[in-house]
Design an enzyme around this catalytic site. Structure first.
Site: not given
Lengths: 378, 378
Positions: B93, B268
């Site tokens: 991320d 996710d």
């Protein structure tokens, strides 16, 4: 004596011995190291990985298991081996040692030790007979007699009183074990603190009662290593050659080799898993503290010659990061790395005894430990 | 657009799609679930076991890794895949989301977000350019643009301001990524909260800039599932058919199926490992709380039809005991059991789409979940 013998000596090198101990759940190669699966779990290690380290037999703690989830429950679920999925040989302690160290309001009299559970405060009585019953319910391949272990230093009077009580409890344990099916074993425990005469008196009394094997208890409880080794030397000559000898709660890799040299066959200790949780690895180079900043940028593994994948392949920098970050994976990796090191050491010990090169092996291993860890990278 | 495409659609069933995404560290089968290896470790699961669950790709958190052990250090050690030993595809991320949720004294302006580390209080500036630089240093196969994620409910004005800033940061991220070697990918992130017009404006602006793939961010942040699904429906039509679509931070098994149905390819979530640490297992029968006393004497496994050994073989009574005792092994087993369930679900999803039976599969799976867990034993 009268109890059948399931132990076969396969080689000796001076006092050191290697052999095979048959149990209902499989054969144990000795000298054997038993990792400790305290409360029905090896802390931070999967059972499948315990097996892969070369572990033949593990130790379960009667005290913990009788309190939670309970011995009758484990029996109803098919015994500890099936409950946990370990399915291999298992030795249980008698519960006595942990009653002394973990519970409150304990009281010892001739009949039993009474204590309050450290979990819920419930009052529990543990007699020699109940200890055997619990260990039978758990399904232990090897059960231990209930004994009283005295923390050192202690007065000779206190040591003797506890030793005599332990011998009387040994007789009661032996009687209580008579109903056990063939193949299951009961070990007596030599007490006597740091008093040689009491150690030999204890050993002789136990041999008169007769057990499948003999443990040496009450050591590694605060005394110097030299005292521990002397007590082993004073005890072993009184134990039958053909029966397994188990040194309880010991120890460091060095303790193990010194005890093997003096004729010990079995060991248990929490050190590999406890030190693993605290960031310390046991290796060919000695004990290594992964918290140390010198590992932070080191791409090298703990020991590139190790046969254990995590020891051989994982960068020290990663282990350092996991330990510093408090990640569960750090304890998981170091615990398996440490058990694997202990088991590899035992495997090498057995091979050296078989080849009658144990004194050389001992010397070489000591030299490697003394040389210390590889220098910091770069 | 101009960025090469590494995604190949292999089958569709209504809006649901299955495909293959090529990365420098291997091929990812989609729909794909990415377990979250927060700080360079999958919590309580060995990397070797993560692979065995059928996981193709994992997520690493830039925020954690940039603070400890540091992106430059990981780069010097050969990148995150090598550092951890995972060695497979990895998405990182941007760090933005966790700056918002974990750090103190954060301040956002046009240039960057500035914050104090939750570990040592050091002041850190994270700009779109620095986020890309960090993710490149980590060696992520897929990097994410820095964005600003607004927690819902929020005013349309706040949502629009953050979305416009995220688009400007997307442009800067794209420029910063230009030096990346071939095969590595950058995804843009659609923002716009629960306002459909802002979602479509965001999607169109990102498609104009051009990315290897497109994420939908800012969902699963407090809004009802129906709002999340509506936002997906309003966004997907504006995204290119031939590029992967990633729904960030989602979700429950049901969320995953509903999103796949609407054309999402990647997910996710920390749920499998977090719930595993809290004693909850995901199974064919829905979520099962192993703390519940009804499991204490139950010899049956979680699901005897499971292909995952721990799910199929370990007695519920043992899992209950481990969870109640606070043994690390409980979290270890339930975390792997949960990741394995998610991956098995994704495998079944891919097979159903390939066979064009996804709607039936969705219905059957929902029915099984709704039926609930098997009745208590005895």
């Amino acid at each position: 004596m009268g109890l059948p013998n399931h132990f076969e000596l396969t080689a000796t090198d001076e006092a050191a011995r290697t052999g095979l101990l048959g149990t209902p759940h499989g054969v144990v190669r000795t000298p054997a190291f038993m990792p400790v699966g305290t409360a029905g779990a090896m802390k931070s290690v999967h059972w499948r990985d315990v097996r892969d380290t070369g572990t033949d037999i593990v130790l379960g703690n009667t005290y913990h298991l009788m309190l939670r989830p309970g011995a009758e429950r484990i029996a109803a679920l098919g015994g500890l081996q099936r409950f946990t999925g370990w399915n291999g040989p298992m030795l249980t302690d008698s519960g006595g040692f942990q009653v002394m160290s973990l519970s409150d309001l304990r009281k010892i009299d001739e009949n039993a030790v009474t204590f309050r559970s450290h979990i819920d405060g419930v009052k529990v009585e543990l007699s020699p007979e109940r200890s055997i019953e619990v260990q039978r319910l758990l399904g232990a391949d090897i059960a231990m007699q209930l004994d009283e272990c005295v923390r050192l230093p202690a007065t000779p009077g206190d040591i003797e009183r506890a030793m005599r009580l332990s011998v009387r409890w040994a007789e009661r344990s032996r009687r209580a074990f008579e109903a056990a099916p063939p193949g299951y074993m009961l070990f007596g425990i030599v007490q006597g603190g740091d008093v040689p005469a009491l150690r030999s008196a204890s050993a002789c009394a136990l041999v008169d009662i007769g057990f499948h094997g003999y443990a040496i208890g009450g050591l590694a409880v605060g005394e110097p290593q030299s005292v521990m080794l002397e007590m082993i030397e004073r005890t072993v000559p009184h134990l039958p050659e053909d029966r397994p000898r188990y040194l309880m709660g010991v120890g460091t890799p060095e303790d193990l080799l010194e005890a093997v040299k003096r004729g010990i066959d079995m060991f248990d200790c929490v050190l590999p898993t406890r030190n693993g949780r605290h960031g310390v690895a046991f290796t060919r180079f000695g004990a290594i503290n992964l918290r140390n900043a010198r590992h932070a940028d080191d791409p090298r593994p703990l020991d590139e010659q190790s046969s254990w994948p995590s020891t051989r392949d994982i960068p020290r920098a990663y282990l350092h990061h996991l330990v510093k970050s408090g990640e569960a994976l750090g304890a998981m990796l170091l615990s398996e790395i440490n058990i694997a090191y202990y088991q590899r050491l035992m495997q090498d010990v057995r091979a050296a005894i078989s080849r009658r090169t144990f004194p050389d092996f001992l010397e070489q291993t000591r030299t490697e430990w003394a040389r210390g860890d590889i220098a910091a990278a770069g």
